[in-house]
Write a protein that holds these residues in place. Structure first.
Motif: not given
Length: 122
Positions: A64-69, A71-79
């Motif tokens: 899905x190229x419409x979704x912009x991830x 950097x804070x999203x990566x932190x939530x994924x790790x958490x």
């Protein structure tokens, strides 16, 4: 015809998933017979599953190229990965040192039902 084949394929995959998920506790209990601790078993489980997650991430990286991830999203994924996967699995494996595998699986499979009952009460 194709829908029936897909339905049967889904049933087979579902049953296979249930059998493999249920057998995990039995395998952990068998591993405890060799004086292995919960952290070591959890490390092996994560080492075996990591390549599969890498393949899934690679295959679906541009889904899905419409979704912009961000950097804070990566932190939530790790958490949430730490809380939801690591700690839940750790407590599951440590719990198996105190109770039988069959009781642990019953509790784990009844958990969604208990949540639904509690939600309906409140």
């Amino acid at each position: 015809m194709q829908t029936t084949k897909q339905f049967l394929y889904g049933i087979v995959i579902g049953i296979l998933g249930i059998v493999l998920f249920s057998s995990k506790a039995v395998m952990v209990k068998l591993a405890y017979n060799f004086q292995v601790d919960a952290i070591s078993i959890l490390l092996l489980r994560m080492l075996f599953s990591f390549p599969i997650y890498l393949v899934i991430a690679y295959v679906y990286r541009h889904q899905n190229k419409d979704v912009k991830i961000k950097n804070s999203d990566y932190a939530w994924v790790v958490f949430f990965g730490f809380i939801g996967y690591y700690l839940a699995s750790y407590f599951d494996f440590v719990g198996l040192t105190y109770i039988k595998a069959s009781l642990e699986r019953i509790i784990l499979f009844l958990y969604p039902t208990m949540v639904l009952l509690l939600i309906s009460c409140f």
